[in-house]
Design a protein around this motif. Structure first.
Motif, short mmCIF file in Angstrom:
data_model
loop_
_atom_site.label_atom_id
_atom_site.label_comp_id
_atom_site.label_asym_id
_atom_site.label_seq_id
_atom_site.Cartn_x
_atom_site.Cartn_y
_atom_site.Cartn_z
N SER A 6 0.93 -1.14 -0.08
CA SER A 6 -0.01 0.02 0.04
C SER A 6 1.05 1.46 0.16
CB SER A 6 -0.87 -0.24 1.22
OG SER A 6 -1.88 1.22 1.21
N THR A 8 -0.67 4.62 0.09
CA THR A 8 -1.35 5.77 0.77
C THR A 8 -2.45 5.27 1.67
OG1 THR A 8 -2.65 5.95 -1.37
CG2 THR A 8 -1.11 7.53 -0.75
N ASN A 10 -5.10 2.88 1.37
CA ASN A 10 -6.33 2.16 0.97
C ASN A 10 -6.08 0.77 1.20
OD1 ASN A 10 -7.61 4.60 0.51
ND2 ASN A 10 -7.48 4.58 -1.73
N SER A 11 -4.94 0.12 0.34
CA SER A 11 -4.93 -1.19 0.42
C SER A 11 -4.54 -1.82 1.73
CB SER A 11 -3.80 -1.74 -0.69
OG SER A 11 -4.30 -1.05 -1.89
N VAL A 56 -4.33 -0.96 -7.81
CA VAL A 56 -4.14 -0.91 -9.19
C VAL A 56 -3.22 0.37 -9.45
CG1 VAL A 56 -5.32 -0.81 -11.50
CG2 VAL A 56 -6.08 -2.38 -9.75
N TRP A 59 -3.88 0.35 -14.70
CA TRP A 59 -4.68 -0.89 -15.00
C TRP A 59 -4.01 -2.12 -14.73
CZ3 TRP A 59 -4.30 3.57 -17.92
CH2 TRP A 59 -5.38 4.51 -17.83
N THR A 87 -7.25 -2.76 -4.67
CA THR A 87 -8.10 -1.25 -4.65
C THR A 87 -7.91 -0.62 -5.80
OG1 THR A 87 -6.43 -0.27 -3.57
CG2 THR A 87 -7.98 -1.47 -2.28
N ASP A 90 -10.96 3.65 -9.95
CA ASP A 90 -11.90 3.77 -10.81
C ASP A 90 -11.95 2.23 -11.48
OD1 ASP A 90 -13.81 4.35 -12.92
OD2 ASP A 90 -12.22 5.30 -14.15
N PRO A 120 -10.85 5.95 -2.82
CA PRO A 120 -10.69 7.21 -3.23
C PRO A 120 -9.27 7.20 -4.34
CG PRO A 120 -11.20 7.32 -0.82
CD PRO A 120 -10.98 5.88 -1.26
C1 FMN Z 1 0.73 5.74 -10.20
C2 FMN Z 1 -1.03 5.41 -9.59
C3 FMN Z 1 -1.57 4.82 -11.07
C4 FMN Z 1 -2.96 4.26 -10.61
N1 FMN Z 1 -3.64 3.94 -11.75
C5 FMN Z 1 -4.79 3.50 -11.58
C6 FMN Z 1 -5.69 2.79 -12.49
O1 FMN Z 1 -5.03 2.60 -13.66
N2 FMN Z 1 -7.01 2.60 -12.16
C7 FMN Z 1 -7.63 2.76 -10.96
O2 FMN Z 1 -8.67 2.81 -10.93
N3 FMN Z 1 -6.87 3.63 -10.10
C8 FMN Z 1 -5.73 3.79 -10.22
N4 FMN Z 1 -4.97 4.37 -8.97
C9 FMN Z 1 -5.60 4.81 -7.91
C10 FMN Z 1 -5.15 3.79 -7.06
O3 FMN Z 1 -5.43 2.31 -7.71
C11 FMN Z 1 -6.21 3.67 -5.69
O4 FMN Z 1 -6.21 5.08 -5.36
C12 FMN Z 1 -5.66 2.91 -4.78
O5 FMN Z 1 -6.62 2.69 -3.59
C13 FMN Z 1 -4.70 3.29 -4.04
O6 FMN Z 1 -4.12 2.26 -2.69
P1 FMN Z 1 -3.05 2.58 -1.72
O7 FMN Z 1 -3.60 3.78 -0.82
O8 FMN Z 1 -3.28 1.38 -1.00
O9 FMN Z 1 -1.73 2.95 -2.35
C14 FMN Z 1 -3.39 4.75 -9.23
C15 FMN Z 1 -2.81 5.22 -8.54
C16 FMN Z 1 -1.35 5.60 -8.63
C17 FMN Z 1 -0.68 6.24 -7.59
#
Ligand code: FMN
Length: 256
Positions: A6, A8, A10-11, A56, A59, A87, A90, A120
């Motif tokens: 993770s 930030t 969320n995961s 993710v 993608w 997580t 979108d 988020p």
């Molecule tokens: C570099 C990056 C790429 C991302 N690409 C996608 C994506 O392709 N599709 C999507 O739905 N969210 C995408 N996100 C959003 C994250 O997947 C989402 O906010 C996730 O819950 C963050 O998890 P974390 O807080 O555990 O890091 C991306 C975020 C980052 C930082």
């Protein structure tokens, strides 16, 4: 055991919640960071589950999780099944196919179900993207809780409940944009700290890749960033920026 990455939070939250509902434990894969390129043996003897949770990114799976699944050797789990929960802000493209292939190819483990949970958005380093409006952010956080509970129930009862949001043109995104993202966007040269940086060192402390060191009370990025954006979102002074893209963007991290 549920292994998670993770940036930030969320995961991390999703993994902990899932583990709590399943009566299982979590392990942060950042704990393996120092040895990851030597290969890691992990015995899963007596484990009820093998779960994978991560965000993710473009993608596909966030880079540290893809690397972990390539380098790790799960032992004492032959013939058993695994699950994955990603997580996303979108949609998830082909992260499901990627995790199945990595588990099968490198660990000979069949990953039966891949679930997605919308949380988020944290992608703020490209114009046109950004954090969610407050209402949408709160709605996603609210909806995530029952979704994780449905996923936990599906896992514990071995049901065929499916929830994975692939989105439009998943193969274009997962097979073409994801490799391009991994190959060309991982640099950290555009990160910098503004004058308002207080030198608190939280960015360095929270970086799961140990990619930030403090030099003269300022963060210095060391060149092996994975773009989780933990540093930029968690900076209490909002002092960390990425080029000229993030000055007006929101910030977000999961708060317990
Ligand atoms: C570099 C990056 C790429 C991302 N690409 C996608 C994506 O392709 N599709 C999507 O739905 N969210 C995408 N996100 C959003 C994250 O997947 C989402 O906010 C996730 O819950 C963050 O998890 P974390 O807080 O555990 O890091 C991306 C975020 C980052 C930082």
């Amino acid at each position: 055991m549920i292994f998670y990455f993770s940036g930030t939070g969320n995961s991390a939250h999703a993994a902990q919640k899932l583990a709590q509902l399943l009566g299982d434990k979590v392990k942060n894969i950042a704990d393996y960071y120092d040895n990851i390129y030597k290969g890691v043996d992990i015995s899963l003897k007596d484990e009820k589950y093998l779960g994978i949770v991560c965000p993710v990114h473009s993608w596909g799976l966030a880079k540290p999780m893809a690397r972990f699944l390539r380098q790790v050797r799960f032992k004492d789990y032959e013939g058993e099944k695994a699950f994955c929960m990603v997580t996303c802000g979108d949609t998830c493209g082909t992260a499901d196919k990627q995790v199945k292939s990595l588990l099968k190819r490198h660990n000979h483990i069949v990953c039966c179900n891949v679930y997605s949970v919308q949380m988020p958005n944290t992608y703020i380093v490209m114009k046109g993207f950004g954090t969610d409006a407050d209402v949408l952010r709160d709605q996603k956080l609210k909806n995530a809780e029952p979704e994780i509970a449905r996923i936990a129930k599906a896992i514990s009862t071995n049901s065929d409940y499916e929830h994975y949001v692939r989105g439009k043109k998943p193969f274009l995104k997962g097979r073409i944009l994801y490799p391009l993202f991994m190959a060309f966007t991982m640099g950290d040269k555009k990160f910098f700290a503004e004058e308002s940086c207080t030198g608190c060192g939280l960015c360095a402390k929270k970086c799961p890749e140990k990619n930030i060191t403090m030099e003269n009370n300022r963060p210095k990025w060391l060149g092996h960033c994975v773009k989780c954006l933990s540093c930029i979102h968690r900076c209490p002074a909002r002092a960390i920026q990425y080029g000229d893209v993030t000055q007006d963007m929101g910030r977000y991290y999961y708060k317990d």
